[in-house]
Every structure is written in C-alpha cells, then in structure tokens.
Design an enzyme around this catalytic site. Structure first.
Site, mmCIF file in Angstrom:
data_model
loop_
_atom_site.group_PDB
_atom_site.id
_atom_site.type_symbol
_atom_site.label_atom_id
_atom_site.label_comp_id
_atom_site.label_asym_id
_atom_site.label_seq_id
_atom_site.Cartn_x
_atom_site.Cartn_y
_atom_site.Cartn_z
ATOM 1 N N GLU A 218 -6.717 4.804 7.870
ATOM 2 C CA GLU A 218 -6.506 6.232 7.591
ATOM 3 C C GLU A 218 -7.741 6.862 6.965
ATOM 4 O O GLU A 218 -8.022 8.041 7.167
ATOM 5 C CB GLU A 218 -5.253 6.407 6.711
ATOM 6 C CG GLU A 218 -3.989 6.143 7.530
ATOM 7 C CD GLU A 218 -2.834 5.560 6.746
ATOM 8 O OE1 GLU A 218 -2.827 5.623 5.513
ATOM 9 O OE2 GLU A 218 -1.927 5.013 7.414
ATOM 10 N N ASN B 151 0.863 -1.181 0.000
ATOM 11 C CA ASN B 151 0.000 0.000 0.000
ATOM 12 C C ASN B 151 0.899 1.230 0.000
ATOM 13 O O ASN B 151 1.495 1.568 1.022
ATOM 14 C CB ASN B 151 -0.900 -0.018 1.246
ATOM 15 C CG ASN B 151 -1.734 1.250 1.375
ATOM 16 O OD1 ASN B 151 -1.779 2.070 0.443
ATOM 17 N ND2 ASN B 151 -2.383 1.423 2.516
ATOM 18 N N TRP B 152 0.992 1.887 -1.152
ATOM 19 C CA TRP B 152 1.909 3.028 -1.285
ATOM 20 C C TRP B 152 1.383 4.274 -0.584
ATOM 21 O O TRP B 152 2.112 5.245 -0.439
ATOM 22 C CB TRP B 152 2.130 3.353 -2.760
ATOM 23 C CG TRP B 152 2.886 2.317 -3.540
ATOM 24 C CD1 TRP B 152 3.383 1.121 -3.080
ATOM 25 C CD2 TRP B 152 3.255 2.390 -4.919
ATOM 26 N NE1 TRP B 152 4.022 0.452 -4.079
ATOM 27 C CE2 TRP B 152 3.963 1.200 -5.232
ATOM 28 C CE3 TRP B 152 3.053 3.334 -5.935
ATOM 29 C CZ2 TRP B 152 4.465 0.952 -6.512
ATOM 30 C CZ3 TRP B 152 3.544 3.084 -7.205
ATOM 31 C CH2 TRP B 152 4.244 1.912 -7.479
ATOM 32 N N LYS B 153 0.110 4.277 -0.228
ATOM 33 C CA LYS B 153 -0.525 5.469 0.358
ATOM 34 C C LYS B 153 -0.281 6.665 -0.589
ATOM 35 O O LYS B 153 -0.262 6.463 -1.805
ATOM 36 C CB LYS B 153 -0.019 5.700 1.781
ATOM 37 C CG LYS B 153 -0.174 4.421 2.635
ATOM 38 C CD LYS B 153 0.040 4.611 4.096
ATOM 39 C CE LYS B 153 -0.155 3.275 4.815
ATOM 40 N NZ LYS B 153 -0.033 3.376 6.265
ATOM 41 N N SER C 176 3.687 -2.055 10.368
ATOM 42 C CA SER C 176 5.136 -2.125 10.593
ATOM 43 C C SER C 176 5.743 -3.470 10.170
ATOM 44 O O SER C 176 6.656 -3.979 10.816
ATOM 45 C CB SER C 176 5.467 -1.805 12.058
ATOM 46 O OG SER C 176 5.055 -0.489 12.371
ATOM 47 N N GLY D 95 3.005 -1.054 4.322
ATOM 48 C CA GLY D 95 2.985 0.382 4.034
ATOM 49 C C GLY D 95 4.379 0.886 3.716
ATOM 50 O O GLY D 95 4.891 0.684 2.618
ATOM 51 N N GLY D 96 5.012 1.505 4.700
ATOM 52 C CA GLY D 96 6.315 2.151 4.498
ATOM 53 C C GLY D 96 7.334 1.282 3.782
ATOM 54 O O GLY D 96 8.022 1.754 2.852
ATOM 55 N N GLY E 233 2.717 2.317 10.936
ATOM 56 C CA GLY E 233 3.684 3.412 10.852
ATOM 57 C C GLY E 233 4.398 3.709 12.155
ATOM 58 O O GLY E 233 5.096 4.716 12.273
HETATM 59 P P1 13P Z 1 3.182 0.480 7.739
HETATM 60 O O1 13P Z 1 3.685 -0.804 7.120
HETATM 61 O O2 13P Z 1 3.912 1.693 7.274
HETATM 62 O O3 13P Z 1 3.076 0.358 9.232
HETATM 63 O O4 13P Z 1 1.674 0.678 7.190
HETATM 64 C C1 13P Z 1 0.785 -0.370 7.254
HETATM 65 C C2 13P Z 1 -0.427 -0.006 6.477
HETATM 66 O O5 13P Z 1 -1.178 0.876 6.839
HETATM 67 C C3 13P Z 1 -0.668 -0.740 5.218
HETATM 68 O O6 13P Z 1 -1.951 -0.497 4.737
#
Ligand code: 13P
Length: 267
Positions: free
Chosen positions: A110, A16-18, A224, A245-246, A184
């Site tokens: 989010e 998920n690149w956000k 994470s 995510g990250g 995150g």
């Molecule tokens: P992180 O891996 O940055 O904690 O984010 C997880 C996330 O929200 C994936 O949708």
C-alpha cells in the site's frame, strides 16, 4: 539450494492494523488479546505475536505492555529513511526505538502503490531501521499483472534483492511475502503458491546473506490470512508465520490465528 532447518525458526504472527483503531481502541484491543491468549495458555516462546498499530497508538500500547508486563510485541507500520530534520509528517526510527518498538513494517504494497515508495527508498528505510536497532519486516509481492508477465517469484525476489542492500549484515530481518492480488481480496494464495515464492526468497537470502542467516530468517505470508487457512500455510517448510491485515482487527479470529497449532489435524 533449499534450506530445511525450519524447526529453528519461531513462528511469528503479526497483525498489521493499517489505518484502523485509535489509541483508546488500541488499549482495549491489546488488553483483550492478552487476556484471551492468557486464558488459552498461549506460549509466546512457541509462537511470537506482534501488533502494528498506527503511530498515534504506539505510546499507549507501549505503556500497557510495560505496565502489565505483556509478551505481545509491537512495531510501526513505516518509518522515515532520515533520522531527524525538516521532514514534515515523517517518523524517525529513533522515535520508534524510544518507544521500544521491536519491529517496523517497510515497503508494504500500500505504501508502494499509494505513496510512490520505490525499491531504493525501501532499501534506505531498511538501513534506517537497522541504525536504530529495529527489526525491519520487509514486504515484497507481485501484482496480478506481474504474475501474468513475469511468473510467481521474479518480482518479489527482485524487490528483496534491492531492499537487502540496506540491511546490516548480522542484524535480524523478517521478510513478508504479500502477493498484492491476495491482499484484502479474500482470495489468499494457496499454501503451495506461498511456499514456492517463500522458497525462492530464501534462496536469495542464502545467496546474499549466507546459509546461516538465511536459515534463521523468518519469512511470513500475507494476503487474506484467516483462522481457516493459517495452519495450511504454516505447514509449508519455508513459511514461518503470517502478516495479517483485516483478520488482525477481529479479536477472536486473530487469537485463533495465533493458536494455529491447535488447528493442525483439523485440515
Ligand atoms: P489482509 O489480511 O486484509 O488481506 O491484508 C494483508 C496485509 O496487507 C497485511 O500487511
């Protein structure tokens, strides 16, 4: 009742690149990811890989995937509950389907937190995804306060119960358990914590969808996730992959997460 047919579910690693990477960056990233996984002889039938870029990147990613015949799949990060009309800024599932999006993330924390999305709206979005033949990746998860007040599974299970009201029986869904406190934060859940909630979510799937569909449905962990902890999550019987995510924005790290099977034995 626990379902223990984990072998039939193909592990799924989703990035998920956000709100990161524009369309030019998306092309470079997906191309490099494809090369890296090809050099590692990655078998996409063994571990499925998908990226979730911003909407403005999707056409570029689709063009690259089609032109180079890549096995990396892709999806949207959200969609409208409506199919068309006067909904400024919204994106229809019909548009995502026209771009060959296989998946769409629905109900990410989010969006629940910053865009006021309710369980009911999320259920409508699940219905919209299924109307257009797109597999919804339904996100659920508790906040730190929820955890304190209700324990580990109650809130995610309740969120999934409502979301499933929109699901068409017989059509695929993916569930992503993402504890909000782990997103995150660098503070991932332990694999035992993830397993406990994923098992409770699967029990709900058994109750609502029946044994067969519950056994076939992939449940991902998110929060994470990195190369150093992925193998621990994937050895749990009810964790079938990860929503990253990250770390999905770091090429080598994400490729290493995809290749988690090569880390087993290093735990
Ligand atoms: P992180 O891996 O940055 O904690 O984010 C997880 C996330 O929200 C994936 O949708």
């Amino acid at each position: 009742m626990a379902v223990t047919t984990g072998d039939t579910r193909i592990p799924f690693i989703a990035g998920n690149w956000k709100m990161n990477l524009d369309h030019l960056q998306s092309i470079a990233f997906v191309q490099k990811l494809a090369w890296t996984l090809r050099d590692a002889n990655h078998d996409f039938g063994d571990v499925e890989v998908a990226v979730f870029p911003p909407f403005t990147d999707l056409r570029s990613v689709q063009t690259l995937v089609t032109a180079d015949d890549l096995q990396i799949r892709f999806g949207g990060q959200d969609l409208s509950a409506h199919d068309s009309g006067a909904y400024t800024g919204e994106i229809s599932g019909a548009f995502l389907a026209a771009l060959d999006a296989a998946y769409v993330i629905i109900g990410h924390s989010e969006r629940r937190q910053y865009h006021g999305e309710t369980d009911e709206l999320i259920s409508e979005k699940v219905a919209a995804a299924h109307r257009h033949g797109i597999v919804p990746v339904i996100c659920v998860g508790e906040t730190a306060e929820d955890l304190e007040e209700h324990g580990p599974s109650a809130v995610p299970v309740a969120q999934l119960r409502t979301a499933l009201e929109g699901a068409v029986r017989g059509q695929e869904i993916v569930v992503a358990y993402e504890p909000v406190w782990a997103i995150g934060s660098g503070q991932a859940a332990t694999s035992a914590q993830a397993q406990q909630v994923c098992a409770a979510l699967r029990e709900l799937l058994v109750e609502v969808l029946g044994d067969e569909a519950a056994a076939a449905t992939r449940i991902l962990y998110g929060g994470s996730v990195k190369a150093a902890n992925i193998a621990g999550f994937l050895k749990e019987p009810d964790v079938d992959g990860a929503l990253v995510g990250g770390a999905s924005l770091q090429l080598e790290e994400f490729a290493s997460i995809v290749r988690f099977k090569s880390h087993v034995g290093t735990l």
